[in-house]
Design a protein around this motif. Structure first.
Motif, mmCIF file in Angstrom:
data_model
loop_
_atom_site.group_PDB
_atom_site.id
_atom_site.type_symbol
_atom_site.label_atom_id
_atom_site.label_comp_id
_atom_site.label_asym_id
_atom_site.label_seq_id
_atom_site.Cartn_x
_atom_site.Cartn_y
_atom_site.Cartn_z
ATOM 1 N N PRO A 1 7.872 -10.659 4.866
ATOM 2 C CA PRO A 1 7.186 -9.379 5.067
ATOM 3 C C PRO A 1 7.211 -8.521 3.800
ATOM 4 O O PRO A 1 8.177 -8.540 3.027
ATOM 5 C CB PRO A 1 7.982 -8.725 6.195
ATOM 6 C CG PRO A 1 8.637 -9.847 6.907
ATOM 7 C CD PRO A 1 8.930 -10.879 5.852
ATOM 8 N N VAL A 2 6.156 -7.767 3.610
ATOM 9 C CA VAL A 2 5.978 -6.966 2.402
ATOM 10 C C VAL A 2 6.826 -5.688 2.413
ATOM 11 O O VAL A 2 7.386 -5.297 1.391
ATOM 12 C CB VAL A 2 4.482 -6.614 2.216
ATOM 13 C CG1 VAL A 2 4.269 -5.667 1.060
ATOM 14 C CG2 VAL A 2 3.672 -7.887 2.020
ATOM 15 N N GLN A 3 6.931 -5.031 3.544
ATOM 16 C CA GLN A 3 7.578 -3.711 3.590
ATOM 17 C C GLN A 3 9.013 -3.701 3.070
ATOM 18 O O GLN A 3 9.363 -2.809 2.297
ATOM 19 C CB GLN A 3 7.501 -3.118 4.997
ATOM 20 C CG GLN A 3 6.128 -2.573 5.347
ATOM 21 C CD GLN A 3 5.626 -1.554 4.339
ATOM 22 O OE1 GLN A 3 6.336 -0.632 3.953
ATOM 23 N NE2 GLN A 3 4.397 -1.729 3.904
ATOM 24 N N GLY B 1 5.532 -0.508 -5.882
ATOM 25 C CA GLY B 1 5.332 -1.950 -5.873
ATOM 26 C C GLY B 1 3.943 -2.437 -5.550
ATOM 27 O O GLY B 1 3.611 -3.579 -5.845
ATOM 28 N N GLY B 2 3.118 -1.634 -4.948
ATOM 29 C CA GLY B 2 1.774 -2.088 -4.620
ATOM 30 C C GLY B 2 1.375 -1.689 -3.217
ATOM 31 O O GLY B 2 2.017 -0.871 -2.572
ATOM 32 N N LEU B 3 0.308 -2.296 -2.744
ATOM 33 C CA LEU B 3 -0.273 -1.981 -1.446
ATOM 34 C C LEU B 3 -0.100 -3.172 -0.514
ATOM 35 O O LEU B 3 -0.491 -4.303 -0.847
ATOM 36 C CB LEU B 3 -1.762 -1.666 -1.610
ATOM 37 C CG LEU B 3 -2.543 -1.382 -0.334
ATOM 38 C CD1 LEU B 3 -2.079 -0.069 0.297
ATOM 39 C CD2 LEU B 3 -4.024 -1.336 -0.627
ATOM 40 N N ASP B 4 0.490 -2.928 0.635
ATOM 41 C CA ASP B 4 0.680 -3.961 1.650
ATOM 42 C C ASP B 4 -0.674 -4.250 2.297
ATOM 43 O O ASP B 4 -1.175 -3.464 3.093
ATOM 44 C CB ASP B 4 1.689 -3.480 2.692
ATOM 45 C CG ASP B 4 1.996 -4.504 3.756
ATOM 46 O OD1 ASP B 4 1.341 -5.565 3.787
ATOM 47 O OD2 ASP B 4 2.895 -4.233 4.566
ATOM 48 N N LEU B 5 -1.278 -5.369 1.941
ATOM 49 C CA LEU B 5 -2.599 -5.722 2.468
ATOM 50 C C LEU B 5 -2.545 -6.219 3.902
ATOM 51 O O LEU B 5 -3.569 -6.249 4.588
ATOM 52 C CB LEU B 5 -3.256 -6.788 1.588
ATOM 53 C CG LEU B 5 -3.651 -6.347 0.187
ATOM 54 C CD1 LEU B 5 -4.188 -7.530 -0.604
ATOM 55 C CD2 LEU B 5 -4.672 -5.222 0.236
ATOM 56 N N SER B 6 -1.368 -6.602 4.368
ATOM 57 C CA SER B 6 -1.259 -7.141 5.721
ATOM 58 C C SER B 6 -1.582 -6.094 6.784
ATOM 59 O O SER B 6 -1.905 -6.440 7.913
ATOM 60 C CB SER B 6 0.127 -7.730 5.957
ATOM 61 O OG SER B 6 1.128 -6.735 5.886
ATOM 62 N N LEU C 1 -4.530 -12.321 6.085
ATOM 63 C CA LEU C 1 -3.938 -12.784 4.825
ATOM 64 C C LEU C 1 -2.454 -13.091 4.964
ATOM 65 O O LEU C 1 -1.868 -13.728 4.097
ATOM 66 C CB LEU C 1 -4.118 -11.727 3.724
ATOM 67 C CG LEU C 1 -5.533 -11.449 3.265
ATOM 68 C CD1 LEU C 1 -5.547 -10.329 2.232
ATOM 69 C CD2 LEU C 1 -6.173 -12.703 2.703
ATOM 70 N N GLY C 2 -1.843 -12.612 6.037
ATOM 71 C CA GLY C 2 -0.400 -12.741 6.166
ATOM 72 C C GLY C 2 0.274 -11.728 5.250
ATOM 73 O O GLY C 2 -0.314 -10.699 4.901
ATOM 74 N N PRO C 3 1.504 -12.006 4.836
ATOM 75 C CA PRO C 3 2.209 -11.066 3.967
ATOM 76 C C PRO C 3 1.616 -11.087 2.552
ATOM 77 O O PRO C 3 1.935 -11.950 1.741
ATOM 78 C CB PRO C 3 3.660 -11.540 3.999
ATOM 79 C CG PRO C 3 3.585 -12.970 4.383
ATOM 80 C CD PRO C 3 2.337 -13.141 5.201
ATOM 81 N N ALA C 4 0.728 -10.164 2.288
ATOM 82 C CA ALA C 4 0.017 -10.100 1.005
ATOM 83 C C ALA C 4 0.201 -8.724 0.387
ATOM 84 O O ALA C 4 0.169 -7.711 1.077
ATOM 85 C CB ALA C 4 -1.461 -10.401 1.203
ATOM 86 N N LEU C 5 0.377 -8.718 -0.912
ATOM 87 C CA LEU C 5 0.642 -7.487 -1.659
ATOM 88 C C LEU C 5 -0.360 -7.376 -2.798
ATOM 89 O O LEU C 5 -0.524 -8.316 -3.582
ATOM 90 C CB LEU C 5 2.067 -7.526 -2.213
ATOM 91 C CG LEU C 5 2.540 -6.359 -3.054
ATOM 92 C CD1 LEU C 5 2.602 -5.087 -2.215
ATOM 93 C CD2 LEU C 5 3.901 -6.659 -3.641
ATOM 94 N N LEU C 6 -1.045 -6.242 -2.889
ATOM 95 C CA LEU C 6 -1.951 -5.972 -4.000
ATOM 96 C C LEU C 6 -1.170 -5.219 -5.063
ATOM 97 O O LEU C 6 -0.606 -4.152 -4.793
ATOM 98 C CB LEU C 6 -3.145 -5.133 -3.535
ATOM 99 C CG LEU C 6 -4.152 -4.734 -4.617
ATOM 100 C CD1 LEU C 6 -4.861 -5.964 -5.180
ATOM 101 C CD2 LEU C 6 -5.158 -3.737 -4.070
ATOM 102 N N GLU D 1 -5.778 -6.073 -11.390
ATOM 103 C CA GLU D 1 -5.257 -6.229 -10.042
ATOM 104 C C GLU D 1 -5.057 -7.703 -9.719
ATOM 105 O O GLU D 1 -5.784 -8.563 -10.208
ATOM 106 C CB GLU D 1 -6.224 -5.638 -9.011
ATOM 107 C CG GLU D 1 -6.421 -4.155 -9.150
ATOM 108 C CD GLU D 1 -7.434 -3.610 -8.173
ATOM 109 O OE1 GLU D 1 -8.342 -4.371 -7.762
ATOM 110 O OE2 GLU D 1 -7.332 -2.431 -7.820
ATOM 111 N N ALA D 2 -4.057 -7.949 -8.883
ATOM 112 C CA ALA D 2 -3.795 -9.301 -8.398
ATOM 113 C C ALA D 2 -3.230 -9.197 -6.995
ATOM 114 O O ALA D 2 -2.567 -8.215 -6.651
ATOM 115 C CB ALA D 2 -2.805 -10.013 -9.309
ATOM 116 N N VAL D 3 -3.515 -10.204 -6.203
ATOM 117 C CA VAL D 3 -2.955 -10.285 -4.857
ATOM 118 C C VAL D 3 -1.836 -11.313 -4.892
ATOM 119 O O VAL D 3 -2.017 -12.433 -5.384
ATOM 120 C CB VAL D 3 -4.023 -10.693 -3.824
ATOM 121 C CG1 VAL D 3 -3.387 -10.921 -2.457
ATOM 122 C CG2 VAL D 3 -5.107 -9.622 -3.739
#
Length: 72
Positions: free
Chosen positions: A12-14, A27-32, A38-43, A4-6
């Protein structure tokens, strides 16, 4: 095993996730959503079941999605 990486993004992630989904990439999980600080962060995550070709396809889809999102 999970790898895993952030990814901290500059947008914006969406919209990025929507572009990826259109290419058939989860694509991953929108952590925001849960961690707005964290701001616009994607796991993102990959397991040992993914091949080098799978990872390359994903990387290319991310590149296209970032370019499309930037142009929008």
């Amino acid at each position: 095993h999970f790898h895993e990486a952030v990814m901290l993004l500059d947008r914006p992630v969406q919209p990025l996730l929507q572009h990826l989904a259109a290419e058939g990439v989860l694509g991953g999980l929108d952590l925001s959503i849960d961690y707005p600080e964290l701001g616009p962060a994607l796991l993102v995550c990959a397991t040992e079941t993914r091949t080098s070709a799978d990872l390359e396809r994903c990387a290319q889809a991310f590149e296209r999605a970032l370019q499309q999102a930037q142009a929008a």
